[in-house]
Scaffold this motif. Structure first.
Motif, PDB file in Angstrom:
ATOM      1  N   VAL A 299      43.771  34.560  41.075  1.00  0.00           N
ATOM      2  CA  VAL A 299      44.481  34.176  42.296  1.00  0.00           C
ATOM      3  C   VAL A 299      45.309  35.333  42.842  1.00  0.00           C
ATOM      4  O   VAL A 299      46.050  35.998  42.100  1.00  0.00           O
ATOM      5  N   PHE A 300      45.184  35.559  44.153  1.00  0.00           N
ATOM      6  CA  PHE A 300      46.030  36.503  44.875  1.00  0.00           C
ATOM      7  C   PHE A 300      46.824  35.683  45.894  1.00  0.00           C
ATOM      8  O   PHE A 300      46.244  35.151  46.857  1.00  0.00           O
ATOM      9  N   ASP A 301      48.143  35.545  45.665  1.00  0.00           N
ATOM     10  CA  ASP A 301      48.947  34.760  46.601  1.00  0.00           C
ATOM     11  C   ASP A 301      49.308  35.603  47.821  1.00  0.00           C
ATOM     12  O   ASP A 301      48.889  36.754  47.946  1.00  0.00           O
ATOM     13  N   ARG A 302      50.092  35.019  48.709  1.00  0.00           N
ATOM     14  CA  ARG A 302      50.351  35.701  49.986  1.00  0.00           C
ATOM     15  C   ARG A 302      51.130  37.003  49.803  1.00  0.00           C
ATOM     16  O   ARG A 302      51.069  37.887  50.667  1.00  0.00           O
ATOM     17  N   THR A 303      51.855  37.147  48.680  1.00  0.00           N
ATOM     18  CA  THR A 303      52.590  38.401  48.457  1.00  0.00           C
ATOM     19  C   THR A 303      51.722  39.469  47.802  1.00  0.00           C
ATOM     20  O   THR A 303      51.980  40.665  47.959  1.00  0.00           O
ATOM     21  N   SER A 304      50.698  39.047  47.039  1.00  0.00           N
ATOM     22  CA  SER A 304      49.844  40.021  46.344  1.00  0.00           C
ATOM     23  C   SER A 304      48.497  40.216  47.034  1.00  0.00           C
ATOM     24  O   SER A 304      47.698  41.041  46.587  1.00  0.00           O
ATOM     25  N   MET A 305      48.245  39.482  48.116  1.00  0.00           N
ATOM     26  CA  MET A 305      46.969  39.606  48.820  1.00  0.00           C
ATOM     27  C   MET A 305      47.021  40.821  49.758  1.00  0.00           C
ATOM     28  O   MET A 305      46.963  40.710  50.987  1.00  0.00           O
ATOM     29  N   VAL A 306      47.125  42.000  49.123  1.00  0.00           N
ATOM     30  CA  VAL A 306      47.218  43.250  49.874  1.00  0.00           C
ATOM     31  C   VAL A 306      46.293  44.276  49.234  1.00  0.00           C
ATOM     32  O   VAL A 306      45.926  44.171  48.055  1.00  0.00           O
ATOM     33  N   LYS A 307      45.924  45.251  50.003  1.00  0.00           N
ATOM     34  CA  LYS A 307      45.020  46.307  49.552  1.00  0.00           C
ATOM     35  C   LYS A 307      45.542  46.977  48.284  1.00  0.00           C
ATOM     36  O   LYS A 307      46.706  47.337  48.189  1.00  0.00           O
ATOM     37  N   GLY A 308      44.658  47.132  47.282  1.00  0.00           N
ATOM     38  CA  GLY A 308      44.998  47.832  46.059  1.00  0.00           C
ATOM     39  C   GLY A 308      45.412  46.943  44.900  1.00  0.00           C
ATOM     40  O   GLY A 308      45.470  47.403  43.757  1.00  0.00           O
ATOM     41  N   THR A 309      45.702  45.660  45.155  1.00  0.00           N
ATOM     42  CA  THR A 309      46.118  44.765  44.075  1.00  0.00           C
ATOM     43  C   THR A 309      44.951  44.501  43.128  1.00  0.00           C
ATOM     44  O   THR A 309      43.821  44.281  43.557  1.00  0.00           O
ATOM     45  N   VAL A 310      45.242  44.527  41.820  1.00  0.00           N
ATOM     46  CA  VAL A 310      44.218  44.299  40.791  1.00  0.00           C
ATOM     47  C   VAL A 310      44.654  43.132  39.913  1.00  0.00           C
ATOM     48  O   VAL A 310      45.823  43.044  39.521  1.00  0.00           O
ATOM     49  N   ARG A 311      43.727  42.242  39.616  1.00  0.00           N
ATOM     50  CA  ARG A 311      43.963  41.170  38.661  1.00  0.00           C
ATOM     51  C   ARG A 311      42.880  41.254  37.585  1.00  0.00           C
ATOM     52  O   ARG A 311      41.706  41.459  37.893  1.00  0.00           O
ATOM     53  N   ARG A 312      43.291  41.078  36.329  1.00  0.00           N
ATOM     54  CA  ARG A 312      42.343  41.148  35.213  1.00  0.00           C
ATOM     55  C   ARG A 312      42.440  39.883  34.375  1.00  0.00           C
ATOM     56  O   ARG A 312      43.534  39.433  34.043  1.00  0.00           O
ATOM     57  N   ARG A 313      41.283  39.298  34.042  1.00  0.00           N
ATOM     58  CA  ARG A 313      41.204  38.149  33.148  1.00  0.00           C
ATOM     59  C   ARG A 313      40.092  38.424  32.143  1.00  0.00           C
ATOM     60  O   ARG A 313      38.929  38.585  32.534  1.00  0.00           O
ATOM     61  N   GLY A 314      40.448  38.444  30.853  1.00  0.00           N
ATOM     62  CA  GLY A 314      39.438  38.686  29.835  1.00  0.00           C
ATOM     63  C   GLY A 314      38.715  39.989  30.097  1.00  0.00           C
ATOM     64  O   GLY A 314      39.322  41.057  30.213  1.00  0.00           O
ATOM     65  N   GLY A 315      37.388  39.918  30.232  1.00  0.00           N
ATOM     66  CA  GLY A 315      36.584  41.118  30.421  1.00  0.00           C
ATOM     67  C   GLY A 315      36.217  41.391  31.853  1.00  0.00           C
ATOM     68  O   GLY A 315      35.267  42.142  32.113  1.00  0.00           O
ATOM     69  N   VAL A 316      36.966  40.832  32.831  1.00  0.00           N
ATOM     70  CA  VAL A 316      36.625  41.057  34.237  1.00  0.00           C
ATOM     71  C   VAL A 316      37.872  41.446  35.024  1.00  0.00           C
ATOM     72  O   VAL A 316      38.960  40.927  34.782  1.00  0.00           O
TER      73      VAL A 316
END
Length: 432
Positions: A299-316
């Motif tokens: 999930v990318f909320d309205r504060t993190s939904m910006v260019k360059g943000t990375v989210r990692r879960r397990g192996g992805v």
């Protein structure tokens, strides 16, 4: 549903051997999470072990590691997530089971099976229109496939996979159903042998080809990628004592499951030499199914939904390469989100069968949980273990700050063995 609960007992068990997980309150998890930043190593290690002991049920309660300021707590959460996701993936590859006792209509039985297994079932209007009496059921840890096959036999209906959805449709048969000549239910798999043929071999006197065809069905809740088979790994025995040689013993096959397909055709060929008389076969061996497991909401909320943000879960990992919202009244808001998805498990298997990635669930979601699927998408990159995709939305009703971007991804690709042990498969007589 209240009418069902008054006389039915059931246990929610998906891919487990039968033990119910202990209920865990949010307060318990929050207290343990707070101790991950304790001043001593022993306290932090103990909290980490206690969270792991709670099992995969707490995955949804774990915070996003990137948002945790404490370095030790952030690394602990990453380790915990990885271990629990792997455990969840292993558990998901077991057979889903049903425990149920009471009097039920066909529709109520389907509802209960779906609720307890997580496998979507739809009653076709052709079967729903038939008036039937309630049936008494006593199921104790019955596998999904056994429950479904029993139900179909009792009610004189059949099941089939939906063409475009991960679901099973239960309907009236158009003609008399043909029983499989061999049937095995193992874990989340159902292997049905449909035909056994004798074929002459041109130029080879005193020799025939025995061809065995069937279908391997996988529970709809799972996401198979492909089936890997080696001809020499499945041994055929004729009439209990004659070992048949594989027609091409060095052959290896990979059968893609398609875009969300849950049924894969299988075939084995064997050489039958004189004497050509044979009445039945036995098949024993192992094949392997690659499954995309342990799906997580990234999930990318309205504060993190910006260019360059990375989210990692397990192996992805999912990285936002670009995010654009264009308001064009009165047509509404158009959105364009460009992402890069990277899996740790690359290699030949990923390269050959990565089209499944383009069918991951992707949507914009409001604070109230209302989802809006993308209008179209465009592939921008394909490489070993990674893809780039741009998703487009048109005529959105709400402004940008009302949405969060959600990407649902299986975090692990696991190899699940399918052990085959089929006996007394009838073989047609030799034609004169």
């Amino acid at each position: 549903m209240a009418g069902i609960l008054c006389y039915a007992t059931f246990i929610l068990i998906v891919g487990t051997a039968g033990a119910q997980e202990r209920p865990t309150t949010k307060a318990t998890v929050d207290e343990l999470l707070g101790r991950l930043d304790a001043p001593t190593l022993s306290e932090r290690s103990q909290a980490e072990r206690q969270i792991l002991d709670l099992g995969p049920q707490v995955l949804q309660q774990l915070p996003i590691p990137e948002l945790i300021e404490s370095v030790s707590a952030r690394e602990s959460i990453r380790r915990i997530r990885l271990q629990l996701e792997r455990r969840a993936a292993r558990e998901s590859s077991r057979a889903a089971r049903v425990t149920l006792e009471g009097d039920f209509s066909l529709e109520q039985l389907l509802q209960q099976i779906q609720m307890q297994t997580g496998n979507r079932l739809t009653l076709h209007k052709s079967a729903a229109a038939v008036q039937r009496q309630n049936r008494k059921v006593v199921w104790n840890q019955v596998s999904f496939w056994e429950a479904l096959d029993q139900l179909c036999e009792w009610e004189q209906v059949r099941w089939r996979f939906a063409e475009e959805d991960a679901a099973i449709i239960v309907e009236l048969p158009e003609a008399e159903s043909t029983r499989p000549s061999g049937l095995q239910r193992t874990g989340p798999f159902r292997l049905a042998i449909e035909t056994v043929e004798r074929r002459p071999i041109v130029g080879e006197q005193g020799q025939q080809l025995i061809r065995v065809r069937g279908q391997l069905s996988i529970e709809p809740r799972l996401r198979p990628l492909f089936l890997a088979m080696a001809a020499a790994d499945v041994v055929a025995t004729a009439d209990t004592d004659r070992l048949l040689a594989a027609w091409n013993p060095d052959a290896r096959y990979e059968h893609p499951a398609g875009d969300g397909g849950r049924q894969i055709p299988v075939q084995w060929d064997y050489s039958l030499r004189e004497p050509l008389s044979v009445s039945e076969l036995a098949l024993q061996g192992r094949i392997h199914c690659q499954i995309a497991a342990s799906t997580e909401r990234i999930v990318f909320d309205r504060t993190s939904m910006v260019k360059g943000t990375v989210r990692r879960r397990g192996g992805v990992s999912v990285r936002l390469k670009d995010v654009e919202f264009d308001s064009t009244p009165p047509a509404g808001v158009n959105a364009e989100i460009d992402i890069a998805v990277t899996y740790d498990s690359g290699g030949p298997a990923f390269e050959s069968h990565r089209t499944w990635i383009f069918h991951n669930a992707v949507y914009l979601e409001t604070r109230e949980g209302v989802r809006t699927s993308f209008t179209s998408f465009e592939t921008t990159q394909q490489s070993d273990g990674a893809v780039g995709v741009t998703y487009y939305w048109t005529a959105l009703a709400d402004p940008r700050d009302q949405y969060r971007f959600v990407y649902e991804a299986p975090t692990l690709i696991i190899n699940v063995p399918v052990d085959i042990d089929l006996r007394k498969i009838p073989v047609p007589k030799e034609t004169e």
